[in-house]
Write a protein that holds these residues in place. Structure first.
Motif, PDB file in Angstrom:
ATOM      1  N   ASN A  91      43.957  37.022  33.251  1.00 48.28           N
ATOM      2  CA  ASN A  91      44.047  35.589  32.923  1.00 48.28           C
ATOM      3  C   ASN A  91      44.469  34.784  33.925  1.00 48.28           C
ATOM      4  O   ASN A  91      44.373  33.490  33.656  1.00 48.28           O
ATOM      5  CB  ASN A  91      44.399  35.399  31.509  1.00 48.28           C
ATOM      6  CG  ASN A  91      45.830  35.652  31.383  1.00 48.28           C
ATOM      7  OD1 ASN A  91      46.488  36.058  32.299  1.00 48.28           O
ATOM      8  ND2 ASN A  91      46.580  35.527  30.156  1.00 48.28           N
ATOM      9  N   ARG A  92      45.051  35.089  34.727  1.00 52.85           N
ATOM     10  CA  ARG A  92      45.661  34.565  36.159  1.00 52.85           C
ATOM     11  C   ARG A  92      44.860  33.810  37.002  1.00 52.85           C
ATOM     12  O   ARG A  92      44.932  33.316  37.924  1.00 52.85           O
ATOM     13  CB  ARG A  92      46.591  35.381  36.825  1.00 52.85           C
ATOM     14  CG  ARG A  92      47.945  35.605  35.969  1.00 52.85           C
ATOM     15  CD  ARG A  92      49.365  36.216  36.805  1.00 52.85           C
ATOM     16  NE  ARG A  92      49.417  35.286  38.045  1.00 52.85           N
ATOM     17  CZ  ARG A  92      50.383  35.661  38.869  1.00 52.85           C
ATOM     18  NH1 ARG A  92      50.617  36.878  39.123  1.00 52.85           N
ATOM     19  NH2 ARG A  92      50.562  34.591  39.834  1.00 52.85           N
ATOM     20  N   LEU A  93      43.456  34.629  36.977  1.00 54.52           N
ATOM     21  CA  LEU A  93      42.285  34.186  37.927  1.00 54.52           C
ATOM     22  C   LEU A  93      41.138  33.233  37.068  1.00 54.52           C
ATOM     23  O   LEU A  93      40.714  33.779  35.889  1.00 54.52           O
ATOM     24  CB  LEU A  93      41.727  35.387  38.494  1.00 54.52           C
ATOM     25  CG  LEU A  93      42.760  36.337  39.203  1.00 54.52           C
ATOM     26  CD1 LEU A  93      41.921  37.483  39.563  1.00 54.52           C
ATOM     27  CD2 LEU A  93      43.254  35.502  40.520  1.00 54.52           C
ATOM     28  N   SER A  94      41.006  32.048  37.493  1.00 53.24           N
ATOM     29  CA  SER A  94      40.068  31.138  36.903  1.00 53.24           C
ATOM     30  C   SER A  94      38.640  31.890  37.184  1.00 53.24           C
ATOM     31  O   SER A  94      38.302  32.753  37.864  1.00 53.24           O
ATOM     32  CB  SER A  94      40.137  29.703  37.621  1.00 53.24           C
ATOM     33  OG  SER A  94      39.525  29.881  38.792  1.00 53.24           O
ATOM     34  N   GLY A  95      37.753  31.421  36.173  1.00 49.00           N
ATOM     35  CA  GLY A  95      36.449  31.484  36.399  1.00 49.00           C
ATOM     36  C   GLY A  95      35.780  31.542  37.654  1.00 49.00           C
ATOM     37  O   GLY A  95      34.492  31.943  38.042  1.00 49.00           O
ATOM     38  N   ASN A  96      36.270  30.564  38.853  1.00 48.62           N
ATOM     39  CA  ASN A  96      35.853  30.487  39.791  1.00 48.62           C
ATOM     40  C   ASN A  96      36.182  31.533  40.869  1.00 48.62           C
ATOM     41  O   ASN A  96      35.665  31.505  42.147  1.00 48.62           O
ATOM     42  CB  ASN A  96      36.208  29.070  40.693  1.00 48.62           C
ATOM     43  CG  ASN A  96      35.507  27.963  39.826  1.00 48.62           C
ATOM     44  OD1 ASN A  96      34.380  27.922  39.245  1.00 48.62           O
ATOM     45  ND2 ASN A  96      36.412  26.839  39.560  1.00 48.62           N
ATOM     46  N   VAL A  97      37.184  32.161  40.677  1.00 48.07           N
ATOM     47  CA  VAL A  97      37.616  33.230  41.568  1.00 48.07           C
ATOM     48  C   VAL A  97      36.819  34.509  41.451  1.00 48.07           C
ATOM     49  O   VAL A  97      36.429  35.014  40.238  1.00 48.07           O
ATOM     50  CB  VAL A  97      39.183  33.669  41.175  1.00 48.07           C
ATOM     51  CG1 VAL A  97      39.617  34.852  42.137  1.00 48.07           C
ATOM     52  CG2 VAL A  97      39.968  32.563  41.332  1.00 48.07           C
ATOM     53  N   VAL A  98      36.479  35.017  42.623  1.00 47.56           N
ATOM     54  CA  VAL A  98      35.540  36.158  42.688  1.00 47.56           C
ATOM     55  C   VAL A  98      36.217  37.425  43.387  1.00 47.56           C
ATOM     56  O   VAL A  98      36.915  37.075  44.501  1.00 47.56           O
ATOM     57  CB  VAL A  98      34.304  35.735  43.433  1.00 47.56           C
ATOM     58  CG1 VAL A  98      33.446  36.951  43.657  1.00 47.56           C
ATOM     59  CG2 VAL A  98      33.579  34.719  42.662  1.00 47.56           C
ATOM     60  N   ALA A  99      36.233  38.641  43.011  1.00 49.40           N
ATOM     61  CA  ALA A  99      36.774  39.645  43.781  1.00 49.40           C
ATOM     62  C   ALA A  99      35.598  40.592  44.329  1.00 49.40           C
ATOM     63  O   ALA A  99      34.763  40.718  43.681  1.00 49.40           O
ATOM     64  CB  ALA A  99      37.642  40.353  42.823  1.00 49.40           C
ATOM     65  N   SER A 100      35.848  41.035  45.445  1.00 49.83           N
ATOM     66  CA  SER A 100      35.002  41.996  46.219  1.00 49.83           C
ATOM     67  C   SER A 100      35.608  43.051  46.558  1.00 49.83           C
ATOM     68  O   SER A 100      36.623  42.869  47.278  1.00 49.83           O
ATOM     69  CB  SER A 100      33.895  41.135  47.284  1.00 49.83           C
ATOM     70  OG  SER A 100      34.788  40.513  48.240  1.00 49.83           O
ATOM     71  N   ILE A 101      34.908  44.138  46.719  1.00 52.79           N
ATOM     72  CA  ILE A 101      35.648  45.523  47.417  1.00 52.79           C
ATOM     73  C   ILE A 101      34.573  46.055  48.096  1.00 52.79           C
ATOM     74  O   ILE A 101      33.401  46.368  47.297  1.00 52.79           O
ATOM     75  CB  ILE A 101      36.495  46.405  46.260  1.00 52.79           C
ATOM     76  CG1 ILE A 101      37.106  47.415  47.122  1.00 52.79           C
ATOM     77  CG2 ILE A 101      35.665  46.694  45.229  1.00 52.79           C
ATOM     78  CD1 ILE A 101      38.355  48.005  46.130  1.00 52.79           C
ATOM     79  N   SER A 102      34.555  46.380  49.261  1.00 49.44           N
ATOM     80  CA  SER A 102      33.756  47.095  50.031  1.00 49.44           C
ATOM     81  C   SER A 102      33.990  47.918  50.906  1.00 49.44           C
ATOM     82  O   SER A 102      35.238  47.887  51.378  1.00 49.44           O
ATOM     83  CB  SER A 102      32.692  45.999  50.829  1.00 49.44           C
ATOM     84  OG  SER A 102      33.515  45.257  51.607  1.00 49.44           O
ATOM     85  N   LEU A 103      33.506  48.848  51.316  1.00 51.48           N
ATOM     86  CA  LEU A 103      33.652  50.225  52.006  1.00 51.48           C
ATOM     87  C   LEU A 103      33.825  49.731  53.516  1.00 51.48           C
ATOM     88  O   LEU A 103      33.023  48.961  54.167  1.00 51.48           O
ATOM     89  CB  LEU A 103      32.817  51.372  52.039  1.00 51.48           C
ATOM     90  CG  LEU A 103      33.178  52.776  52.485  1.00 51.48           C
ATOM     91  CD1 LEU A 103      34.196  53.105  51.823  1.00 51.48           C
ATOM     92  CD2 LEU A 103      31.901  53.735  52.478  1.00 51.48           C
ATOM     93  N   LEU A 104      35.094  49.797  54.123  1.00 55.32           N
ATOM     94  CA  LEU A 104      35.164  49.752  55.441  1.00 55.32           C
ATOM     95  C   LEU A 104      34.134  50.500  56.541  1.00 55.32           C
ATOM     96  O   LEU A 104      33.899  51.529  56.217  1.00 55.32           O
ATOM     97  CB  LEU A 104      36.624  49.927  56.160  1.00 55.32           C
ATOM     98  CG  LEU A 104      37.684  48.852  55.390  1.00 55.32           C
ATOM     99  CD1 LEU A 104      39.284  49.298  55.754  1.00 55.32           C
ATOM    100  CD2 LEU A 104      37.272  47.525  56.054  1.00 55.32           C
ATOM    101  N   PRO A 105      33.705  49.920  57.376  1.00 54.46           N
ATOM    102  CA  PRO A 105      32.799  50.662  58.363  1.00 54.46           C
ATOM    103  C   PRO A 105      33.397  51.914  58.846  1.00 54.46           C
ATOM    104  O   PRO A 105      34.462  52.061  59.342  1.00 54.46           O
ATOM    105  CB  PRO A 105      32.393  49.573  59.467  1.00 54.46           C
ATOM    106  CG  PRO A 105      32.812  48.269  58.889  1.00 54.46           C
ATOM    107  CD  PRO A 105      33.764  48.526  57.871  1.00 54.46           C
TER     108      PRO A 105
END
Length: 370
Positions: free
Chosen positions: A234-248
């Motif tokens: 709940n510290r992150l608003s609805g506008n905040v997006v998290a992404s996690i992707s494999l490093l090349p």
């Protein structure tokens, strides 16, 4: 009264002139390794004002002292904050001075005002002598303070002795917060969803975070009920997006990014920020989740490296009670599952797809070490 005051001022001016001449020329020069002036390394947050001790360690008596302090860009001396430490300098034994010499450069010092040579030295042999306040700009990113041209005098003898001291550099590091994991050991079950929570203690307002996440072999990212690899607090608003992707070119290293196009501030200054959703395969036994290269962004668009790195121990357990060892508690757990008609995989010990008396017998065998 006015005449007496003028005489006192003239006397102080005379002594000051004499001391400056001594420090500049020196009747007798001595380079003593046992005398040291310094400020301890410190952390400061952007926009913060901090009090610093100027410390003197001296084997020789020190009656007067002068030195130059150069402050880095983004960190400034707060005018008129030079203060004596009365445990070493009384209110009447010495006068103190801070005079600006140029951009970010100040000459500071003390001058003995004692009328007796024997009483002219500062008290004690170590500890804070002076205090100053410094303030960091809102975009300060860390640097160093330099103390140079440190010259003291021993006025308890005649002629006075000049005491040269080594220059020193002070690390003035920026500190904006720490990413933490308060779970000392994380226990997972094979092929079951689990979340590892991470907390952020931040001193300044933060709008973004990025880090490199390294998973041990046998641990994979898993989707939660919303199809997310990251669980939002709940510290992150609805506008905040998290992404996690494999490093090349990597098989187990991921780039994590948490931010919003609207630069929404993370709510609060402490507590869980996000959870990393994982699942262990059947071969996984134990390993560490590592979080490194942690950076945060301030509301002013300045990026800061967090000094800490995290390592979270993860272990897999397959016993029904979840304590990592097979014993009577596991036999009881399987018995309760049979009575409740449970079909959870954790109680299907022989892997035939059903929870029945054969699993109860398997639990007994495992508890007996067979």
């Amino acid at each position: 009264m006015k005449k007496v005051t003028n005489n006192i001022l003239k006397g102080m001016a005379s002594r000051f002139s004499a001391t400056v001449m001594l420090l500049a020329m020196g009747c007798i020069a001595a380079f003593a390794q046992g005398n040291k002036l310094y400020i301890e390394d410190f952390d400061i947050a952007p926009g913060e004002t901090k009090t610093l001790d100027i410390i003197l360690e001296n084997e020789d008596p020190v009656s007067s002292l002068q030195f130059d302090i150069t402050f880095p860009t983004g960190l400034s001396y707060v005018e008129n904050t030079l203060e004596r430490v009365t445990s070493r300098i009384t209110r009447t034994s010495h006068s103190i001075v801070a005079a600006k010499q140029g951009e970010n450069v100040y000459r500071m010092g003390i001058l003995s005002t004692s009328s007796e040579m024997a009483n002219s030295a500062v008290k004690l042999k170590e500890g804070a002598l002076l205090r100053i306040k410094v303030k960091a700009d809102i975009d300060y990113k860390g640097s160093s303070i330099n103390i140079t041209d440190i010259i003291g005098s021993n006025g308890t003898v005649s002629p006075s002795v000049r005491l040269n001291m080594d220059a020193c550099a002070v690390n003035a590091n920026v500190h904006v917060g720490d990413l933490k994991n308060e779970q000392t050991d994380v226990v997972v079950r094979p092929l079951e969803f689990a979340t590892v929570d991470f907390a952020l203690d931040n001193i300044i307002d933060i709008v973004g975070l990025q880090a490199v996440v390294t998973l041990p072999e046998g641990i994979n990212l898993a989707e939660d009920k919303d199809g997310e690899y990251i669980t939002y607090s709940n510290r992150l608003s609805g506008n905040v997006v998290a992404s996690i992707s494999l490093l090349p070119g990597e098989t187990n290293k991921y780039q994590l990014l948490i931010s919003s196009l609207t630069s929404d501030k993370f709510e609060g200054s402490e507590g869980t920020l996000f959870g990393l959703n994982i699942m262990a395969n059947k071969s996984f036994k134990s390993g560490d989740i590592k979080v490194s290269d942690i950076k945060v962004s301030s509301v002013y668009g300045v990026s800061y490296d967090l000094s800490n790195e995290l390592s979270v121990s993860v272990a897999s357990v397959d016993d029904p009670s979840g304590d990592g060892s097979w014993d009577i508690n596991d036999v009881i757990s399987v018995t309760d599952a049979l009575l409740d008609g449970s079909d959870e995989l954790i109680y299907d010990l022989n892997g035939d797809g059903v929870v029945d008396v054969l699993d109860y017998l398997s639990a007994i065998d495992k508890a007996l070490g067979e």
